[in-house]
Design a protein around this motif. Sequence first.
Motif, mmCIF file in Angstrom:
data_model
loop_
_atom_site.group_PDB
_atom_site.id
_atom_site.type_symbol
_atom_site.label_atom_id
_atom_site.label_comp_id
_atom_site.label_asym_id
_atom_site.label_seq_id
_atom_site.Cartn_x
_atom_site.Cartn_y
_atom_site.Cartn_z
ATOM 1 N N GLY A 99 0.812 -1.055 0.209
ATOM 2 C CA GLY A 99 -0.102 0.008 -0.039
ATOM 3 C C GLY A 99 0.864 1.345 -0.122
ATOM 4 O O GLY A 99 2.053 1.433 -0.547
ATOM 5 N N ASN A 100 0.229 2.308 0.652
ATOM 6 C CA ASN A 100 0.975 3.499 0.278
ATOM 7 C C ASN A 100 2.461 3.451 1.279
ATOM 8 O O ASN A 100 3.295 4.327 0.708
ATOM 9 C CB ASN A 100 0.184 4.707 1.255
ATOM 10 N N MET A 101 2.218 2.647 2.218
ATOM 11 C CA MET A 101 3.801 2.599 2.919
ATOM 12 C C MET A 101 4.653 1.463 2.378
ATOM 13 O O MET A 101 5.692 1.616 2.090
ATOM 14 C CB MET A 101 3.557 2.215 4.328
ATOM 15 N N GLY A 102 4.001 0.205 2.141
ATOM 16 C CA GLY A 102 4.569 -0.902 1.729
ATOM 17 C C GLY A 102 5.477 -0.622 0.610
ATOM 18 O O GLY A 102 6.408 -1.266 0.199
ATOM 19 N N GLY A 103 4.748 -0.080 -0.494
ATOM 20 C CA GLY A 103 5.220 -0.015 -1.904
ATOM 21 C C GLY A 103 6.597 0.870 -1.675
ATOM 22 O O GLY A 103 7.496 0.123 -2.563
ATOM 23 N N GLY A 104 6.529 1.707 -1.026
ATOM 24 C CA GLY A 104 8.055 2.446 -1.137
ATOM 25 C C GLY A 104 9.088 1.729 -0.301
ATOM 26 O O GLY A 104 10.425 1.679 -0.627
ATOM 27 N N MET A 105 8.661 0.900 0.537
ATOM 28 C CA MET A 105 9.545 0.159 1.404
ATOM 29 C C MET A 105 10.172 -0.827 0.654
ATOM 30 O O MET A 105 11.420 -1.198 0.712
ATOM 31 C CB MET A 105 8.893 -0.265 2.763
ATOM 32 N N ALA A 106 9.130 -1.660 -0.109
ATOM 33 C CA ALA A 106 9.786 -2.486 -0.952
ATOM 34 C C ALA A 106 10.423 -2.143 -2.072
ATOM 35 O O ALA A 106 11.716 -2.623 -2.166
ATOM 36 C CB ALA A 106 8.634 -3.334 -1.733
ATOM 37 N N ALA A 107 10.327 -1.042 -2.473
ATOM 38 C CA ALA A 107 11.167 -0.447 -3.707
ATOM 39 C C ALA A 107 12.536 -0.072 -2.947
ATOM 40 O O ALA A 107 13.676 -0.208 -3.674
ATOM 41 C CB ALA A 107 10.811 0.927 -4.238
ATOM 42 N N ASN A 108 12.644 0.278 -1.643
ATOM 43 C CA ASN A 108 13.912 0.673 -1.148
ATOM 44 C C ASN A 108 14.837 -0.583 -0.844
ATOM 45 O O ASN A 108 15.891 -0.414 -1.047
ATOM 46 C CB ASN A 108 13.850 1.643 0.232
ATOM 47 N N LEU A 109 14.228 -1.759 -0.496
ATOM 48 C CA LEU A 109 14.782 -2.885 -0.455
ATOM 49 C C LEU A 109 15.371 -3.402 -1.821
ATOM 50 O O LEU A 109 16.634 -3.850 -1.894
ATOM 51 C CB LEU A 109 14.003 -3.938 0.137
ATOM 52 N N VAL A 110 14.814 -2.947 -2.794
ATOM 53 C CA VAL A 110 15.224 -3.373 -4.177
ATOM 54 C C VAL A 110 16.566 -2.417 -4.394
ATOM 55 O O VAL A 110 17.729 -2.946 -4.671
ATOM 56 C CB VAL A 110 14.291 -3.100 -5.293
ATOM 57 N N LYS A 111 16.501 -1.254 -4.067
ATOM 58 C CA LYS A 111 17.564 -0.148 -4.490
ATOM 59 C C LYS A 111 18.847 -0.454 -3.558
ATOM 60 O O LYS A 111 19.823 -0.420 -3.910
ATOM 61 C CB LYS A 111 17.173 1.035 -3.948
ATOM 62 N N ALA A 112 18.445 -1.352 -2.333
ATOM 63 C CA ALA A 112 19.798 -1.689 -1.413
ATOM 64 C C ALA A 112 20.442 -2.948 -2.003
ATOM 65 O O ALA A 112 21.140 -3.500 -1.276
ATOM 66 C CB ALA A 112 18.949 -1.955 -0.037
ATOM 67 N N GLY A 113 19.947 -3.505 -3.254
ATOM 68 C CA GLY A 113 20.205 -4.873 -3.618
ATOM 69 C C GLY A 113 19.718 -6.147 -3.338
ATOM 70 O O GLY A 113 20.229 -7.081 -3.741
ATOM 71 N N HIS A 114 18.724 -6.050 -2.648
ATOM 72 C CA HIS A 114 17.912 -7.263 -2.461
ATOM 73 C C HIS A 114 17.070 -7.551 -3.375
ATOM 74 O O HIS A 114 16.528 -7.028 -4.438
ATOM 75 C CB HIS A 114 17.011 -7.119 -1.050
#
Length: 291
Positions: free
Chosen positions: A9-24
């Motif tokens: 949702g509004n929070m989870g979408g950005g959080m998941a994207a940041n995990l990708v940016k961190a290389g996960h």
Amino acid sequence: MKIAFIGLGNMGGGMAANLVKAGHDVNAFDLSAEALSRAQESGCTPFTSVREAVAGVDAVVSMLPNGKIVESVFEADVMGHAPEGSVLLDCSTIDVGTARKVTAHATTAGYAMVDAPVSGGIAAANGGTLTFMVGGTDAAFARAEPILAAMGKAVIHAGASGAGQAAKICNNMLLGASMIATCETFAMAEKLGLDLQTFFDISSKASGQNWSMTSYCPVPGVGPMTPADNAYQGGFATALMLKDLNLAMEAAHSVNADVPMGERAAELYRAFDAEGKGGLDFSAIIQSLKD
């Protein structure tokens, strides 16, 4: 690390994207096809079931609406389907009792688990600057910390299982009450004929200074840019503040804590939500106080 993220949702979408940016490598699940599509655009791999998303992962992160859903998802679709020994991180804001119950079941099933609710709102979720308040064992926290650090600016171990949720609801009870006090103060200052920018300049440097005033001012055009400058859109919805205040009242009653300011804040936000204002940022309550 391979991570499943449940709830985009509004929070989870950005959080998941940041995990990708961190290389996960992030497996994403949400009931919303639109949310899944956005997650895929940010680099996540979309899945149409939780059980498929958690297969073969090292960690599972969730951001879900309430305790009943958290319990159902973890009990039915995560435990026994994610690899035994993986670490589970619930970032939802739920009641302390459910957090402890789910963690106890996860531990029995062979998982490490923490409750890790967040502070910071949508902008912080997108920007990777959330604050995480974490409950769990030292060992579980040590495994969860690097994952949370990829999504936030501060990761604080609050104590044993449930302590993260306790810290979150205490913090948000304080935030709700202080926002109401800030709003009514600005409303009174205006009626007394004070220029609101001048009042801000004075009070933000005096003993009345508080976060709701200096970082999240409820008055348009005063202080830094906030949802007040966007017709109270975005930010932290009134309905979510009310949810947190209701959780705080439930927790207060369970331990016989005297919280008159918290109770009054809950009453005022409940009335504001009943007016159909639940989708507005919680600082919009200044409209009701001015009236």
